[in-house]
Scaffold this motif. Structure first.
Motif, PDB file in Angstrom:
ATOM      1  N   UNK A 144      40.057 -27.828  32.936  1.00 44.20           N
ATOM      2  CA  UNK A 144      41.017 -28.531  33.785  1.00 44.20           C
ATOM      3  C   UNK A 144      40.615 -28.618  35.243  1.00 44.20           C
ATOM      4  N   UNK A 145      39.514 -27.990  35.655  1.00 44.79           N
ATOM      5  CA  UNK A 145      39.206 -27.920  37.079  1.00 44.79           C
ATOM      6  C   UNK A 145      37.705 -27.836  37.313  1.00 44.79           C
ATOM      7  N   UNK A 146      37.267 -28.386  38.451  1.00 43.73           N
ATOM      8  CA  UNK A 146      35.869 -28.255  38.883  1.00 43.73           C
ATOM      9  C   UNK A 146      35.760 -27.344  40.104  1.00 43.73           C
ATOM     10  N   UNK A 147      36.705 -26.444  40.269  1.00 44.28           N
ATOM     11  CA  UNK A 147      36.715 -25.495  41.377  1.00 44.28           C
ATOM     12  C   UNK A 147      35.382 -24.739  41.453  1.00 44.28           C
ATOM     13  N   UNK A 148      34.756 -24.652  42.638  1.00 42.56           N
ATOM     14  CA  UNK A 148      33.516 -23.876  42.758  1.00 42.56           C
ATOM     15  C   UNK A 148      33.738 -22.410  42.407  1.00 42.56           C
ATOM     16  N   UNK A 149      32.800 -21.837  41.639  1.00 44.53           N
ATOM     17  CA  UNK A 149      32.936 -20.459  41.157  1.00 44.53           C
ATOM     18  C   UNK A 149      31.625 -19.710  41.345  1.00 44.53           C
ATOM     19  N   UNK A 150      31.730 -18.473  41.857  1.00 39.30           N
ATOM     20  CA  UNK A 150      30.605 -17.541  41.925  1.00 39.30           C
ATOM     21  C   UNK A 150      30.918 -16.363  41.010  1.00 39.30           C
ATOM     22  N   UNK A 151      29.932 -15.932  40.223  1.00 40.37           N
ATOM     23  CA  UNK A 151      30.075 -14.751  39.385  1.00 40.37           C
ATOM     24  C   UNK A 151      29.529 -13.516  40.095  1.00 40.37           C
ATOM     25  N   UNK A 152      30.187 -12.379  39.906  1.00 41.51           N
ATOM     26  CA  UNK A 152      29.640 -11.085  40.271  1.00 41.51           C
ATOM     27  C   UNK A 152      29.183 -10.411  38.977  1.00 41.51           C
ATOM     28  N   UNK A 153      27.915  -9.999  38.924  1.00 40.87           N
ATOM     29  CA  UNK A 153      27.380  -9.410  37.698  1.00 40.87           C
ATOM     30  C   UNK A 153      26.675  -8.101  38.017  1.00 40.87           C
ATOM     31  N   UNK A 154      26.454  -7.305  36.983  1.00 41.19           N
ATOM     32  CA  UNK A 154      25.648  -6.097  37.115  1.00 41.19           C
ATOM     33  C   UNK A 154      24.207  -6.411  36.741  1.00 41.19           C
ATOM     34  N   UNK A 155      23.312  -5.506  37.060  1.00 34.81           N
ATOM     35  CA  UNK A 155      21.890  -5.771  36.849  1.00 34.81           C
ATOM     36  C   UNK A 155      21.535  -5.924  35.371  1.00 34.81           C
ATOM     37  N   UNK A 156      22.356  -5.389  34.474  1.00 36.93           N
ATOM     38  CA  UNK A 156      22.044  -5.455  33.045  1.00 36.93           C
ATOM     39  C   UNK A 156      22.752  -6.611  32.354  1.00 36.93           C
ATOM     40  N   UNK A 157      23.226  -7.595  33.121  1.00 37.47           N
ATOM     41  CA  UNK A 157      24.016  -8.681  32.536  1.00 37.47           C
ATOM     42  C   UNK A 157      23.312 -10.033  32.656  1.00 37.47           C
ATOM     43  N   UNK A 158      21.968 -10.052  32.563  1.00 44.95           N
ATOM     44  CA  UNK A 158      21.238 -11.302  32.721  1.00 44.95           C
ATOM     45  C   UNK A 158      21.661 -12.376  31.720  1.00 44.95           C
ATOM     46  N   UNK A 159      21.872 -12.043  30.433  1.00 43.91           N
ATOM     47  CA  UNK A 159      22.329 -13.103  29.512  1.00 43.91           C
ATOM     48  C   UNK A 159      23.661 -13.709  29.947  1.00 43.91           C
ATOM     49  N   UNK A 160      24.554 -12.873  30.487  1.00 44.69           N
ATOM     50  CA  UNK A 160      25.840 -13.375  30.964  1.00 44.69           C
ATOM     51  C   UNK A 160      25.668 -14.275  32.184  1.00 44.69           C
ATOM     52  N   UNK A 161      24.713 -13.947  33.048  1.00 44.03           N
ATOM     53  CA  UNK A 161      24.448 -14.784  34.213  1.00 44.03           C
ATOM     54  C   UNK A 161      24.044 -16.186  33.784  1.00 44.03           C
ATOM     55  N   UNK A 162      23.091 -16.263  32.854  1.00 40.26           N
ATOM     56  CA  UNK A 162      22.621 -17.564  32.387  1.00 40.26           C
ATOM     57  C   UNK A 162      23.740 -18.323  31.686  1.00 40.26           C
ATOM     58  N   UNK A 163      24.535 -17.619  30.886  1.00 37.92           N
ATOM     59  CA  UNK A 163      25.631 -18.269  30.179  1.00 37.92           C
ATOM     60  C   UNK A 163      26.670 -18.781  31.165  1.00 37.92           C
ATOM     61  N   UNK A 164      26.976 -17.983  32.185  1.00 39.87           N
ATOM     62  CA  UNK A 164      27.953 -18.401  33.179  1.00 39.87           C
ATOM     63  C   UNK A 164      27.520 -19.659  33.909  1.00 39.87           C
ATOM     64  N   UNK A 165      26.247 -19.745  34.297  1.00 32.99           N
ATOM     65  CA  UNK A 165      25.742 -20.947  34.954  1.00 32.99           C
ATOM     66  C   UNK A 165      25.783 -22.137  34.014  1.00 32.99           C
ATOM     67  N   UNK A 166      25.441 -21.898  32.753  1.00 32.60           N
ATOM     68  CA  UNK A 166      25.470 -22.987  31.773  1.00 32.60           C
ATOM     69  C   UNK A 166      26.888 -23.484  31.525  1.00 32.60           C
ATOM     70  N   UNK A 167      27.873 -22.608  31.681  1.00 32.15           N
ATOM     71  CA  UNK A 167      29.269 -22.988  31.458  1.00 32.15           C
ATOM     72  C   UNK A 167      29.891 -23.670  32.668  1.00 32.15           C
ATOM     73  N   UNK A 168      29.153 -23.695  33.786  1.00 34.79           N
ATOM     74  CA  UNK A 168      29.668 -24.421  34.935  1.00 34.79           C
ATOM     75  C   UNK A 168      29.877 -23.603  36.194  1.00 34.79           C
ATOM     76  N   UNK A 169      29.430 -22.327  36.216  1.00 32.32           N
ATOM     77  CA  UNK A 169      29.492 -21.562  37.459  1.00 32.32           C
ATOM     78  C   UNK A 169      28.503 -22.154  38.458  1.00 32.32           C
ATOM     79  N   UNK A 170      28.792 -22.002  39.746  1.00 32.19           N
ATOM     80  CA  UNK A 170      27.931 -22.565  40.776  1.00 32.19           C
ATOM     81  C   UNK A 170      26.857 -21.589  41.241  1.00 32.19           C
TER      82      UNK A 170
END
Length: 250
Positions: A85-111
């Motif tokens: 419902x929204x294109x609001x800009x989003x930044x994720x905060x992740x831990x060093x062991x969450x690289x797969x989540x980082x890539x997934x978050x960017x692929x899902x539309x995180x900025x």
């Protein structure tokens, strides 16, 4: 008696930009919120994704920062629901062991994403970079709205307006994030020309965002789903295995 010069009315102060913070760790919320307020931002804080989603849709801030690991609704689930419902800009905060989540978050539309622990200076720099991009998009849209002529580019059934970041297919609007729009623009500007994953990454991301080139594959899948929601036969984005992607609508 000498007339005193008329004083101009005091100019309106610039609008304070608002950043929403979503994290179940209250210590992080407090520290980041205080730091951002010291930099001139207004902040809102939420300790769970479900409460945040409702608030972000009803009263959108200028940007939101999500922690990935949260109970009830984690950051990825929150982003997935928000992006419907929204294109609001989003930044994720992740831990060093969450690289797969980082890539997934960017692929899902995180900025963007920032790995914890992080410096306040880095966070503020990333926020301002994304807000500048968002302000540029809004400014271009406002400028275009005051012009009698549009800058719409037509490629077969695809129409896109770079100044407004608007896209339609066969006359039906397609809602894209800024990143998704930049990928479509890079492909459709030169139909038939194969763009490698790295070329599309360069078109879609800032230089200081480092993501795996396979993230583009996830973006392409999301783009196809969005276009097929308005046209089940959509096939204009072609995969050339081992080379990249191209746009065609012959």
């Amino acid at each position: 008696m000498t007339d005193l010069p008329l004083r101009d009315p005091d100019p309106q102060p610039p609008r304070q930009q608002c950043v929403a913070l979503v994290d179940d760790d209250r210590n992080i919320l407090t520290a980041v919120s205080i730091g951002l307020q010291a930099e001139g931002f207004a902040t809102r804080v939420y300790t769970d994704g479900e409460t945040a989603l409702k608030a972000l849709l009803e009263n959108p801030p200028d940007l939101a920062i999500f922690d990935i690991k949260m109970p009830r609704m984690d950051g990825l689930q929150l982003l997935q629901s928000l992006r419907q419902q929204s294109t609001l800009p989003v930044i994720f905060l992740t831990s060093r062991d969450e690289e797969p989540d980082e890539a997934l978050g960017l692929a899902m539309g995180a900025d963007d994403y920032i790995t914890k622990p992080f410096s306040q200076r880095l966070l503020v720099a990333r926020i301002r970079a994304i807000l500048r991009r968002s302000e540029l998009v809004r400014s271009q849209a406002d400028d275009a709205a005051t012009q009698e002529t549009t800058e719409t580019v037509v490629r077969g059934r695809l129409e896109f307006d770079p100044s407004r970041h608007q896209v339609s297919w066969a006359g039906k609007p397609v809602s894209l994030t800024v990143t998704e729009f930049l990928i479509v623009e890079a492909l459709a500007t030169r139909p038939g020309v194969v763009k490698s994953r790295n070329q599309l990454l360069d078109a879609a991301y800032n230089e200081d965002v480092f993501v795996d080139d396979r993230t583009i594959d996830s973006h392409i899948k999301r783009l196809r789903r969005k276009f097929r929601a308005v046209d089940a036969e959509f096939s204009a984005i072609e995969t050339l295995y081992g080379a990249g992607y191209s746009f065609t609508d012959g």
